[in-house]
Design an enzyme around this catalytic site. Structure first.
Site, PDB file in Angstrom:
ATOM      1  N   GLU A   1      66.556  83.630  31.121  1.00  0.00           N
ATOM      2  CA  GLU A   1      65.622  84.736  31.322  1.00  0.00           C
ATOM      3  C   GLU A   1      66.125  85.785  32.321  1.00  0.00           C
ATOM      4  OE1 GLU A   1      62.614  85.561  29.946  1.00  0.00           O
ATOM      5  OE2 GLU A   1      62.928  83.948  28.484  1.00  0.00           O
TER       6      GLU A   1
ATOM      7  N   SER B   1       4.491  54.195  22.977  1.00  0.00           N
ATOM      8  CA  SER B   1       4.099  53.056  23.819  1.00  0.00           C
ATOM      9  C   SER B   1       5.083  52.728  24.937  1.00  0.00           C
ATOM     10  CB  SER B   1       3.893  51.812  22.942  1.00  0.00           C
ATOM     11  OG  SER B   1       2.798  52.001  22.077  1.00  0.00           O
TER      12      SER B   1
END
Length: 701
Positions: free
Chosen positions: A80, A358
């Site tokens: 690079e 319940s």
């Protein structure tokens, strides 16, 4: 000709001068107040160390330069920016070389951006990748300014963590995890060279999509390293020929960023993070997490979650309930959420209130028992009853007469539940339910139908699971939580407080332990039998009107767990709450098979819940010597609970009404026989004479 040459030279220098003047007019990015703070993803972990979610704007995990292999750094420089350690931010030689190459090719075929310039592009939005002269000058000047603030190693570290490397990942650590399934410091030369080749065209070289292109680019990188004598020929040949194994990406979806099956839990964690951090808006909390790099360690256990998902899926397949949804939540005795399944719809059903049926009954009975409204030996008449216009129905259409508290709960009888709530008081009941953490109670719930779970909005499975911890903690409730600790830059910035700060006393330990035993009885021989498993388990089923909601709320070991089954749109389900209990049982068996529950006690011996029928007084008047049939009733009690009813138990005795003594078959005529009830030990003696005259009267009648 000389004049043309002179004009050309003058024009060239004029162009140079113009460019120089233009160069001077372009300003770099202002770095006066700049401080590099990397944008890092936040990672959410399970209690068993698995990553269950990643929240990020840019998928990045920051690592220090010293942890990155030198061969990866060398490879990046070689391919690079080979003069990285010589230039001051931008490279004049590189610019001249690129200019000549581009003039020769007649197009932009070679760039001249240094590593520092690439970093500048990544750090500052003011610098785009657009190929204009002004932008390139701004980029170069900003790069030079950066190199006056930071040294080469600092710039390299920033670059290695900022650079985009395809596949939705930023930085070499995340790329290493993404493509090789290992940390960057574990990469070898061949793997390092592949990653070093990606910055030129990250999407085009993405190795899991375009492996051949990525491989060719890797070979270019290796050749550059060899040409610059950074690796020898043997290393070069070995790296080129090495097989590269690229990791498959099935577990995480980069757009969703969470592990499958944890969507609702992650939303719950973010909501809890809002409370912890003081952030009031959900989206703002998400945006903060995208950049803050937090490690959030949660209470969820992936093994528990897997067991719960399997239990629900198996039930849906077994019943062919393709359209039916379900939720399952487990909370331990300390409040830690171990399992959180919110269903398959977009709605988080684990935190959505539904009518609990319940499953409310044990909580209301516990409050009434603790308040002294009822006792452990209380008996309640189960019969059709009008409560000022409210006439609740029996679930099965039958009425059982006088029953104990235990029987009323294990048979889930409706009338006794309403009577108990009526005696305890509607307001007292509502206040009690609020202390249990039920957040969606309304004024319309101030009615006796609440005893049967007929709430306006309802209760969420998570709230119910937390409420049932009173049966694990001898009457104290814990608040559920999902975040155990939060770490930022290796420092703990939040930790959940100790258990004692998370407890709220609700009922006495004596009451809690009694109702707990009743609920264990219910699983052993009541409505919750399908929840049974090898370990001691208690709980209660619940069904809302028209079977729109099927529940089981229970506990095994130190875990309170709730299963809810239903439709998101509240359409009736063709099933019963026993299916929810069955899913609970399967879930526990899944956990037991993986040795995930540390529980030394196994299910009680079968004789613990053996029952017997006894006669007890309805109105306990100790001054009477005997009682008629309308003053007593026959009830079912546990053999080992006989002492609870010792003061009320009476014996049925056949009496000879002529002598008021115990009737003796063949000694006293049957026509004289009547039944009376006596306290044990106070029954009359046997009849002591033969009733010849009575027999004769009967004979000649």
């Amino acid at each position: 000709m000389k004049r043309i040459l002179l004009y050309s030279v003058l024009l060239f220098f004029a162009a140079i001068a113009a460019m120089g003047g233009f160069f001077l007019t372009v300003k770099p990015v202002d770095l006066v107040d700049f401080e590099y703070v990397p944008s890092q993803k936040s990672v959410i972990y399970s209690s068993d160390g698995e990553i269950v979610a990643e929240i990020y704007e840019e998928n990045r995990t920051y690592v220090k330069l010293e942890r990155i292999p030198q061969q990866l750094v060398t490879a990046l420089v070689d391919v690079e920016d080979k003069r990285f350690y010589q230039h001051g931010g931008y490279d004049i030689q590189g610019i001249a070389r690129a200019l000549l190459t581009n003039l020769k090719d007649g197009k932009i075929s070679e760039g001249a951006s240094t590593i520092t310039q690439q970093l500048a592009r990544n750090l500052f939005e003011e610098i785009s990748t657009e190929q204009t002269l002004k932008r390139k000058i701004k980029e170069a000047k900003t790069a030079a300014a950066l190199e006056k603030i930071y040294n080469k190693d600092e710039i390299m570290e920033m670059y290695l963590n900022e650079i985009y490397l395809g596949g939705g990942v930023y930085g070499v650590q995340q790329a290493s995890l993404r493509y090789f399934g290992k940390n960057v410091w574990e990469l070898d030369l061949a793997e390092s060279a592949l990653i070093a080749g990606l910055p030129q065209a990250p999407s085009g070289y993405q190795p899991d999509l375009y492996f051949e292109k990525a491989k060719k680019r890797q070979e270019v990188v290796l050749k550059r390293m060899f040409e610059r004598n950074h690796i020898n020929e043997e290393e070069y040949q070995a790296a080129v020929s090495q097989e590269l194994i690229i990791k498959s990406q099935n577990e995480f979806n980069n757009s969703i960023r969470f592990k499958s099956g944890y969507e609702d839990f992650i939303s719950h964690v973010i909501s809890e993070y809002m409370v912890v951090s003081g952030i009031v808006e959900y989206q703002k909390a998400v945006d903060t997490l995208k950049k803050s790099g937090l490690a959030i360690h949660t209470t969820i256990d992936t093994r528990f979650q897997k067991a719960g998902i399997k239990a629900l899926e198996d039930l849906i397949v077994e019943k062919n309930w393709n359209e039916i949804d379900g939720a399952l939540v487990s909370v331990d005795s300390n409040g830690k959420i171990k399992t959180y399944i919110g269903g398959k719809s977009e709605i988080d059903l684990a935190s959505t209130p539904r009518q609990p049926g319940s499953t409310l009954k044990p909580l209301i009975y516990a409050a009434a028992l603790d308040d002294g409204v009822i006792e452990k030996n209380s008996i309640v008449l189960d019969e059709k009853t009008d409560f000022n216009g409210y006439i609740p129905k029996s679930a099965d259409g039958n009425y059982y007469g006088y029953v104990t508290v235990r029987v009323a709960l294990t048979k889930s009888l409706n009338i006794p539940a309403v009577k108990v709530m009526n005696e305890f008081g509607i307001e007292n009941t509502i206040e009690h339910l609020k202390t249990l953490g039920f957040s969606m109670l309304s004024d319309d719930d101030r009615g006796l139908s609440t005893a049967l779970g007929g709430l306006t909005y309802g209760v969420s499975p998570l709230e119910m699971a937390a409420a049932y911890t009173i049966f694990l903690n001898e009457g104290s409730k814990v608040d559920s939580y999902s975040i155990d600790r939060i770490i930022e830059a290796d420092k703990i910035i939040y930790a959940k407080k100790a258990n004692e700060d998370n407890l709220t006393d609700i009922i006495s330990s004596d009451t809690s332990n009694y109702i707990k035993d009743v609920l264990i009885n219910n699983v052993f021989d009541g409505t919750g039998t399908k929840a049974g498993n090898p370990l001691i388990t208690g709980g209660k089923t619940g069904t809302s009107s028209d079977s729109r909601d099927l529940w089981f709320s229970g506990f095994t070991g130190k875990y309170s767990t709730v299963v809810w089954i239903g439709n998101v749109d509240s359409k009736p389900v063709k099933g019963s709450s026993s299916q929810a209990a069955g899913a609970y049982g399967d879930y526990m068996k899944n956990l037991i098979s993986e040795d995930l529950i540390d529980e030394p006690d196994y299910m009680y011996e079968s004789n613990k819940y053996e029952t017997e029928r006894v006669y007890v007084l309805i109105d306990n008047d100790e001054h009477k010597e005997s009682y008629n049939e309308n003053e007593v009733t026959e009830i079912s009690i546990l053999k080992n609970e006989e002492q609870l009813f010792s003061d009320e138990i009476v014996l049925k005795v056949q009496i000879d009404k002529a002598s008021n003594l115990k009737h003796i078959e063949g000694y006293c005529p049957d026509a004289n026989k009547i039944a009376r009830f006596y306290r044990p030990g106070s029954e009359p003696d046997d009849c002591d004479r033969f009733h010849l005259w009575d027999f004769l009267k009967v004979e000649f009648r």
